[in-house]
Design an enzyme around this catalytic site. Structure first.
Site, PDB file in Angstrom:
ATOM      1  N   ARG A  82       0.885  -1.203   0.002  1.00 14.81           N
ATOM      2  CA  ARG A  82       0.099   0.068  -0.004  1.00 14.81           C
ATOM      3  C   ARG A  82       0.862   1.389   0.122  1.00 14.81           C
ATOM      4  O   ARG A  82       0.466   2.141  -0.842  1.00 14.81           O
ATOM      5  CB  ARG A  82      -1.038  -0.053   1.058  1.00 14.81           C
ATOM      6  CG  ARG A  82      -2.069   1.106   1.219  1.00 14.81           C
ATOM      7  CD  ARG A  82      -3.173   1.050   2.043  1.00 14.81           C
ATOM      8  NE  ARG A  82      -2.751   1.155   3.509  1.00 14.81           N
ATOM      9  CZ  ARG A  82      -3.176   1.167   4.567  1.00 14.81           C
ATOM     10  NH1 ARG A  82      -4.944   1.005   4.398  1.00 14.81           N
ATOM     11  NH2 ARG A  82      -2.897   1.262   5.805  1.00 14.81           N
ATOM     12  N   LYS A 185      -2.627   6.794   1.248  1.00 13.60           N
ATOM     13  CA  LYS A 185      -2.604   7.204   2.529  1.00 13.60           C
ATOM     14  C   LYS A 185      -1.242   8.342   2.566  1.00 13.60           C
ATOM     15  O   LYS A 185      -0.209   8.277   3.161  1.00 13.60           O
ATOM     16  CB  LYS A 185      -1.832   6.020   3.691  1.00 13.60           C
ATOM     17  CG  LYS A 185      -2.213   6.448   5.042  1.00 13.60           C
ATOM     18  CD  LYS A 185      -1.970   4.838   5.810  1.00 13.60           C
ATOM     19  CE  LYS A 185      -2.188   4.959   7.272  1.00 13.60           C
ATOM     20  NZ  LYS A 185      -3.655   5.332   7.485  1.00 13.60           N
ATOM     21  N   GLU A 221     -15.940   7.356   3.815  1.00 10.55           N
ATOM     22  CA  GLU A 221     -15.142   6.999   5.100  1.00 10.55           C
ATOM     23  C   GLU A 221     -15.722   7.337   6.197  1.00 10.55           C
ATOM     24  O   GLU A 221     -16.497   8.192   6.415  1.00 10.55           O
ATOM     25  CB  GLU A 221     -13.717   7.941   4.978  1.00 10.55           C
ATOM     26  CG  GLU A 221     -12.612   6.975   3.961  1.00 10.55           C
ATOM     27  CD  GLU A 221     -11.496   6.183   4.440  1.00 10.55           C
ATOM     28  OE1 GLU A 221     -12.202   5.337   5.230  1.00 10.55           O
ATOM     29  OE2 GLU A 221     -10.573   6.492   4.155  1.00 10.55           O
TER      30      GLU A 221
END
Length: 340
Positions: A82, A185, A221
């Site tokens: 990720r 992220k 989210e």
């Protein structure tokens, strides 16, 4: 710091100094040998791209001391993949999976005395972070990067622990833009959520459940976490290009299938909340935090999920199973743990 001074069972989700961190620098097309240091500061140029153009990405994963005394790092490879994807999204130099794993394992071993004891409910939080170093005034990606891994022992992210909380919906805030950086992220995504998060906390809510930033029709989210719900016996979770792919959510979906449940990752209309029987925010820090009520602050509508304010059976079973795997109490059938 002497570890006998730490109250393991009552740790907050905050920063506790540990012994060492590890670092590598990307320069001239390659990553440098790993450096071990006890310094907690960075020498950064005032024109570094991390400061001016947001070239900063990070990860969050945990190490646990198991029932057998061994240390387990949960889903190390997934976090490596990720952060590399985040790097590609921001035109940064991706850290190789091999380097990522070696640095995380070394950081944990160097700070082994800070891995909380089994049964304390605490864990060792691992924070890998990459930043752009090059002095750059024009908008362009850096040529040099620093990759750092530090660790700190933590308690639960939500101070209530595994207890139902209330969350809220506020349409005046967006976490990210459609097709923006939400899928990576990036520190900036969290900066963008601070105002809404603080307002929610002031109103007594644990988090904000964002709606999609384009149409304000679908669930997105849940503050710093993904959202999932149980509806008609199915595990449903939002699908969107603006949502960070949570490794915890991915793990819970696998466990739900293992338990014979059908899993749907799709657009979820806000109105569907009226028919869900359980819901939770999920992520590395929280694992799964049950939701008792979702208040739509713009319409005044309240979606009461758990009238008795007790965790539901499905979220409880998923939480317990995931925690049991992390702690070595249940067979790691999917090979998620790296055992040191």
């Amino acid at each position: 710091m002497a570890t006998n001074e730490l109250d393991w069972a009552n740790l907050s989700f905050g920063y506790v100094p540990t012994d060492y961190n590890v670092r590598s620098t990307f320069r001239d097309g390659k990553w440098s040998p790993i450096e071990e240091t006890d310094s907690t500061t960075i020498d950064l140029h005032i024109a570094a791209t991390a400061l001016h153009y947001g070239q900063e990405i990070f990860e969050g994963l945990k190490a646990f001391r198991g029932k057998d005394g061994k240390i387990r790092i949960f889903r190390l490879e997934e976090n490596a993949r990720r952060i590399a994807e985040s790097a590609r999204g921001l035109l940064m130099a991706p850290v190789t999976e091999e380097l990522f794993k070696e640095m995380v394992i070394r950081a944990v071993k160097l700070n082994e005395r800070f891995v909380p004891p089994y049964g304390s409910g605490a864990s060792l939080y691992i924070r890998p972070v990459e930043i752009g170093l090059s002095a750059q005034v024009g908008v362009a990606p850096a040529k040099e990067y620093a990759f750092i891994v530090f660790v700190t022992p933590v308690g639960p992210y939500f101070k209530e622990g595994f207890k139902p909380t209330n969350i809220c919906i506020m349409r005046e805030y967006d976490r990210v833009a459609p097709k923006g950086t939400g899928r990576w992220k990036v520190g900036g995504n969290y900066a963008a959520s601070l105002q809404a998060g603080m307002k929610a906390h002031e109103l007594g809510y644990s988090a904000v459940l964002y709606l999609d930033p384009k149409e304000k029709k679908y669930l997105d989210e849940c503050g710093p976490a993904n959202f999932f719900a149980i509806k008609d016996g199915k595990y449903i979770t939002p699908a969107s290009d603006s949502i960070l792919p949570s490794i915890t959510n991915k793990s819970l979906m696998t466990l739900a299938r293992d338990m014979g449940m059908e899993v749907e990752q799709r657009h979820i209309l806000l109105e569907e909340l009226a028919d869900v029987t359980e819901a939770a925010a999920c992520g590395t820090a929280a694992v799964a935090s049950p939701v008792a009520e979702i208040d739509d602050l713009d319409t005044g509508h309240k979606y009461v999920i758990l009238p008795d304010r007790k965790p539901g059976p499905v979220v409880t079973a998923l939480y317990d199973r995931l925690r049991a795997i992390q702690l070595g109490e249940y067979p790691d059938e999917h090979g998620w743990n790296t055992v040191l």
